[in-house]
Enzyme design. Structure first.
Site, PDB file in Angstrom:
ATOM      1  N   ASP A 146       1.399   4.426   2.228  1.00  8.25           N
ATOM      2  CA  ASP A 146       0.946   4.683   3.604  1.00  8.25           C
ATOM      3  C   ASP A 146       0.107   5.917   3.515  1.00  8.25           C
ATOM      4  OD1 ASP A 146       1.245   3.827   6.381  1.00  8.25           O
ATOM      5  OD2 ASP A 146       2.331   5.928   6.755  1.00  8.25           O
ATOM      6  N   ASP A 152       1.029  -1.398   0.095  1.00  4.89           N
ATOM      7  CA  ASP A 152       0.082   0.014   0.166  1.00  4.89           C
ATOM      8  C   ASP A 152       1.089   1.350  -0.295  1.00  4.89           C
ATOM      9  OD1 ASP A 152       0.332  -1.264   3.003  1.00  4.89           O
ATOM     10  OD2 ASP A 152       0.667   0.815   3.172  1.00  4.89           O
TER      11      ASP A 152
HETATM   12  N1  ADE Z   1       1.435   1.015   5.551  1.00  2.00           N
HETATM   13  C1  ADE Z   1       1.757   0.257   6.663  1.00  2.00           C
HETATM   14  N2  ADE Z   1       2.162   0.729   7.882  1.00  2.00           N
HETATM   15  C2  ADE Z   1       2.724  -0.054   8.721  1.00  2.00           C
HETATM   16  N3  ADE Z   1       2.878  -1.541   8.317  1.00  2.00           N
HETATM   17  C3  ADE Z   1       2.479  -1.990   7.128  1.00  2.00           C
HETATM   18  N4  ADE Z   1       2.269  -3.205   6.548  1.00  2.00           N
HETATM   19  C4  ADE Z   1       2.006  -3.053   5.425  1.00  2.00           C
HETATM   20  N5  ADE Z   1       1.473  -1.805   4.988  1.00  2.00           N
HETATM   21  C5  ADE Z   1       1.843  -1.013   6.383  1.00  2.00           C
END
Ligand code: ADE
Ligand SMILES: CSC[C@H]1O[C@H](OP(=O)(O)O)[C@H](O)[C@@H]1O
Length: 289
Positions: free
Chosen positions: A212, A210
């Site tokens: 963040d 993803d």
């Molecule tokens: N955005 C995210 N923040 C923390 N851990 C994750 N693991 C996968 N995506 C994450």
């Protein structure tokens, strides 16, 4: 046959169900540091010995802050692995690291709190170097293997480790970008610290699931999207381990991390706590016995 390599694989969120190993055998290895996340599966891939441990336990039962990182590293050391490759789901903090792509992490910023982050303590104090927390040789092999498995790979990247289990706020996400973080996860620390204390060369391949929450125009991280990308990545991650084992040279030459504790323990022999020294038999027996 590369019988002197013995690769420990710590499988993260995308790999809780394990890897296909030849001659697989599940063993429950006890640790004086408590309960590991689960049994270790020992086996081989193309002649190379492999030990697999699911970081969150089988069926993903253990949240990131409750993983017993010390016990996990201790049992891999007891199994006598020579090197540890961690496979982890990560969020991207950079436009150029797109979901679905892999990152060979080479630095960490540790924002975790209240996790046991050292094997040492009162009665046996040690200070290892952590300037370069990742083994460059293993990271190179793992990166090559990921590419051979079909991954789009970024070599190098700073991983911001947070406690979770919640994902970050938008402000935190922007802060980590300003700190030069490239990717984010909840498990890389203290795992990498402890591997170094146990004299285990460690590398991490992060699988971006993803972006963040730094993109103002987008909704925040959604675990449904994370899981869907994770499922797509799982077969590439498993194939990466196969490619890694296929690519290792027959002989494993030594690296400086193999002797990271050589001058690290500063407690005088007669001031050491015998109980702690006993618990350190696997991690530091080489220098304590
Ligand atoms: N955005 C995210 N923040 C923390 N851990 C994750 N693991 C996968 N995506 C994450
Ligand atoms: C399911 S998304 C959050 C979860 O995934 C990552 O775990 P791992 O590093 O074990 O793959 C992340 O660190 C969080 O624990």
């Amino acid at each position: 046959m590369s019988d002197n390599w013995f690769i420990g694989i710590i499988g993260g969120s995308g790999l809780s169900e394990g890897l296909e190993l030849e001659e697989a055998q599940e063993v429950a290895i006890k640790s004086p540091f408590g309960e590991p996340s689960g049994p270790v599966t020992l086996g081989r891939i193309g002649g190379v010995r492999v030990a697999f441990l699911a970081r969150h336990g089988q069926g993903h039962r253990v949240p990131p802050s409750q993983v017993n990182y010390r016990a996990n590293i201790d049992v891999l050391k007891r199994a006598r692995v020579t090197d540890v490759l961690a496979l982890s789901a990560i969020g991207s903090l950079r436009e150029e690291i797109a979901p679905g792509e892999f990152v060979a992490v080479d630095q960490f910023i540790d924002r975790t709190t209240s996790r046991e982050n050292s094997f040492f303590g009162p009665g046996c104090v040690a200070h290892v170097s952590l300037a370069d927390p990742v083994c460059p040789r293993l990271a190179q092999y793992a990166g090559d293997a990921a590419k051979a498995a079909g991954a789009a790979l970024h070599r190098g990247g700073t991983y911001v480790a947070i406690d979770g289990p919640q994902f970050s706020t938008r402000a935190e996400s922007r802060l980590y970008r300003a700190w030069a973080g490239d990717v984010i996860g909840m498990t890389g620390m203290p795992e990498a610290r402890l591997a170094r204390e146990a004299e285990l060369p460690y590398a991490m391949l992060g699988m971006a699931t993803d972006y963040d929450s730094f993109r103002d125009e987008e909704a925040g991280v959604d675990v449904t999207d994370v899981l869907s990308i994770m499922r797509d990545n799982a077969s590439i991650a498993a194939q990466t381990v196969v490619e890694l084992c296929k690519s290792l040279p027959a002989e494993r030459s030594r690296v400086p991390i193999d002797t990271a504790l050589e001058h690290a323990i500063i407690t005088a022999p007669d001031a050491r706590d015998p109980e702690l020294v006993t618990r350190l038999d696997a991690v530091a027996g080489r220098v304590l016995s």
